[in-house]
Design a protein around this motif. Structure first.
Motif, PDB file in Angstrom:
ATOM      1  N   UNK A 123       0.844  -1.199   0.000  1.00 53.56           N
ATOM      2  CA  UNK A 123       0.000   0.000   0.000  1.00 53.56           C
ATOM      3  C   UNK A 123       0.882   1.254   0.000  1.00 53.56           C
ATOM      4  N   UNK A 124       1.905   1.244   0.842  1.00 57.42           N
ATOM      5  CA  UNK A 124       2.810   2.389   0.895  1.00 57.42           C
ATOM      6  C   UNK A 124       3.532   2.590  -0.442  1.00 57.42           C
ATOM      7  N   UNK A 125       3.906   1.506  -1.090  1.00 55.71           N
ATOM      8  CA  UNK A 125       4.555   1.603  -2.403  1.00 55.71           C
ATOM      9  C   UNK A 125       3.604   2.231  -3.435  1.00 55.71           C
ATOM     10  N   UNK A 126       2.299   1.935  -3.337  1.00 52.75           N
ATOM     11  CA  UNK A 126       1.332   2.539  -4.251  1.00 52.75           C
ATOM     12  C   UNK A 126       1.300   4.051  -4.052  1.00 52.75           C
ATOM     13  N   UNK A 127       1.249   4.496  -2.794  1.00 52.38           N
ATOM     14  CA  UNK A 127       1.251   5.943  -2.541  1.00 52.38           C
ATOM     15  C   UNK A 127       2.520   6.583  -3.097  1.00 52.38           C
ATOM     16  N   UNK A 128       3.655   5.958  -2.901  1.00 54.07           N
ATOM     17  CA  UNK A 128       4.913   6.495  -3.428  1.00 54.07           C
ATOM     18  C   UNK A 128       4.876   6.557  -4.958  1.00 54.07           C
ATOM     19  N   UNK A 129       4.344   5.527  -5.601  1.00 51.36           N
ATOM     20  CA  UNK A 129       4.213   5.511  -7.055  1.00 51.36           C
ATOM     21  C   UNK A 129       3.312   6.646  -7.537  1.00 51.36           C
ATOM     22  N   UNK A 130       2.342   7.034  -6.726  1.00 51.21           N
ATOM     23  CA  UNK A 130       1.420   8.119  -7.072  1.00 51.21           C
ATOM     24  C   UNK A 130       1.964   9.494  -6.672  1.00 51.21           C
ATOM     25  N   UNK A 131       3.258   9.553  -6.346  1.00 46.81           N
ATOM     26  CA  UNK A 131       3.964  10.799  -6.006  1.00 46.81           C
ATOM     27  C   UNK A 131       3.565  11.405  -4.661  1.00 46.81           C
ATOM     28  N   UNK A 132       3.140  10.582  -3.736  1.00 44.16           N
ATOM     29  CA  UNK A 132       2.949  11.022  -2.351  1.00 44.16           C
ATOM     30  C   UNK A 132       4.294  10.936  -1.641  1.00 44.16           C
ATOM     31  N   UNK A 133       4.509  11.821  -0.702  1.00 48.25           N
ATOM     32  CA  UNK A 133       5.721  11.824   0.114  1.00 48.25           C
ATOM     33  C   UNK A 133       5.361  11.432   1.549  1.00 48.25           C
ATOM     34  N   UNK A 134       6.207  10.651   2.198  1.00 49.50           N
ATOM     35  CA  UNK A 134       6.028  10.328   3.612  1.00 49.50           C
ATOM     36  C   UNK A 134       6.404  11.560   4.429  1.00 49.50           C
ATOM     37  N   UNK A 135       5.523  11.975   5.356  1.00 50.71           N
ATOM     38  CA  UNK A 135       5.808  13.197   6.110  1.00 50.71           C
ATOM     39  C   UNK A 135       5.869  12.994   7.625  1.00 50.71           C
ATOM     40  N   UNK A 136       5.192  12.003   8.150  1.00 52.13           N
ATOM     41  CA  UNK A 136       5.269  11.730   9.586  1.00 52.13           C
ATOM     42  C   UNK A 136       4.606  10.395   9.887  1.00 52.13           C
ATOM     43  N   UNK A 137       4.774   9.923  11.136  1.00 47.68           N
ATOM     44  CA  UNK A 137       4.122   8.678  11.526  1.00 47.68           C
ATOM     45  C   UNK A 137       3.993   8.604  13.048  1.00 47.68           C
ATOM     46  N   UNK A 138       3.165   7.695  13.481  1.00 45.11           N
ATOM     47  CA  UNK A 138       3.010   7.338  14.885  1.00 45.11           C
ATOM     48  C   UNK A 138       2.544   5.876  14.890  1.00 45.11           C
ATOM     49  N   UNK A 139       2.195   5.332  16.051  1.00 45.22           N
ATOM     50  CA  UNK A 139       1.861   3.910  16.121  1.00 45.22           C
ATOM     51  C   UNK A 139       0.438   3.671  16.600  1.00 45.22           C
ATOM     52  N   UNK A 140      -0.179   2.655  16.012  1.00 45.10           N
ATOM     53  CA  UNK A 140      -1.431   2.102  16.509  1.00 45.10           C
ATOM     54  C   UNK A 140      -1.063   0.862  17.312  1.00 45.10           C
ATOM     55  N   UNK A 141      -1.487   0.812  18.565  1.00 42.62           N
ATOM     56  CA  UNK A 141      -1.136  -0.296  19.445  1.00 42.62           C
ATOM     57  C   UNK A 141      -2.423  -0.911  19.992  1.00 42.62           C
TER      58      UNK A 141
END
Length: 195
Positions: A123-141
């Motif tokens: 899924x993340x690779x699809x966003x990258x292919x669509x020219x999205x940039x990763x900008x931040x993250x946190x965790x679901x626990x």
């Protein structure tokens, strides 16, 4: 295949498509029984083939900066739902839905989309292919049964926490790895576009 605006009569097909699309992802248990509605204006699209909804995309967008999106400058839109029925993946349907949403967003004065997703590599690779940039993250626990003992508590007498879901924004996620079976990094992707 036709890409068009969502109609109220599409709800059952929308829910079915979303459930099936999410089953093999980290959001497998994020099941909706009804289609979400939004406080702000939205772009709601479906991909239809032979009367069946095979893809969907919902973007709630801002009329006031940072009223929907968590970051960025100017007016943005939050992709709340994007899904393609598993039988129709890898046919460019998600890309076509996204492009149509961008085409509709630009005349509305939007300059970007924001999307949050969990740690599914494909899924993340699809966003990258669509020219999205990763900008931040946190965790679901997630804590089930005894996993949460000594971590999750309540002040209500005789109330036992059996299952809980938490957001962790700290730097020491490893403290949960030994006792917890389900931890997901939730990643924010952002795509800027111009008229």
């Amino acid at each position: 295949m036709e890409i068009r605006e969502y109609r109220q009569t599409d709800e059952i097909g929308w829910v079915r498509c979303r459930v099936l699309a999410f089953l093999d992802t980290a959001y497998f248990d994020n099941v909706l029984q009804r289609k979400e509605s939004y406080e702000n204006p939205s772009i709601e699209l479906v991909a239809v083939r032979d009367g069946q909804i095979i893809g969907l995309l919902d973007v709630e967008y801002e009329q006031v900066e940072r009223s929907v999106c968590s970051r960025g400058e100017g007016l943005g839109g939050m992709i709340w739902h994007i899904a393609v029925h598993p039988d129709y993946r890898r046919q460019g349907i998600g890309e076509k839905l996204l492009q149509e949403a961008v085409n509709r967003a630009i005349p509305l004065g939007l300059n970007r989309f924001e999307a949050w997703t969990r740690d599914n590599h494909w899924v993340q690779k699809w966003y990258e292919k669509m020219d999205f940039q990763t900008v931040e993250s946190y965790y679901h626990v997630y804590f089930d049964g005894k996993e949460g003992e000594g971590i999750i508590s309540t002040s209500v007498p005789k109330l036992n926490v059996v299952h809980s879901f938490a957001h962790y924004t700290g730097d020491n996620i490893d403290q949960f790895r030994g006792t917890n079976q389900r931890i997901h990094e939730c990643v924010c992707f952002e795509k800027y576009f111009h008229a």
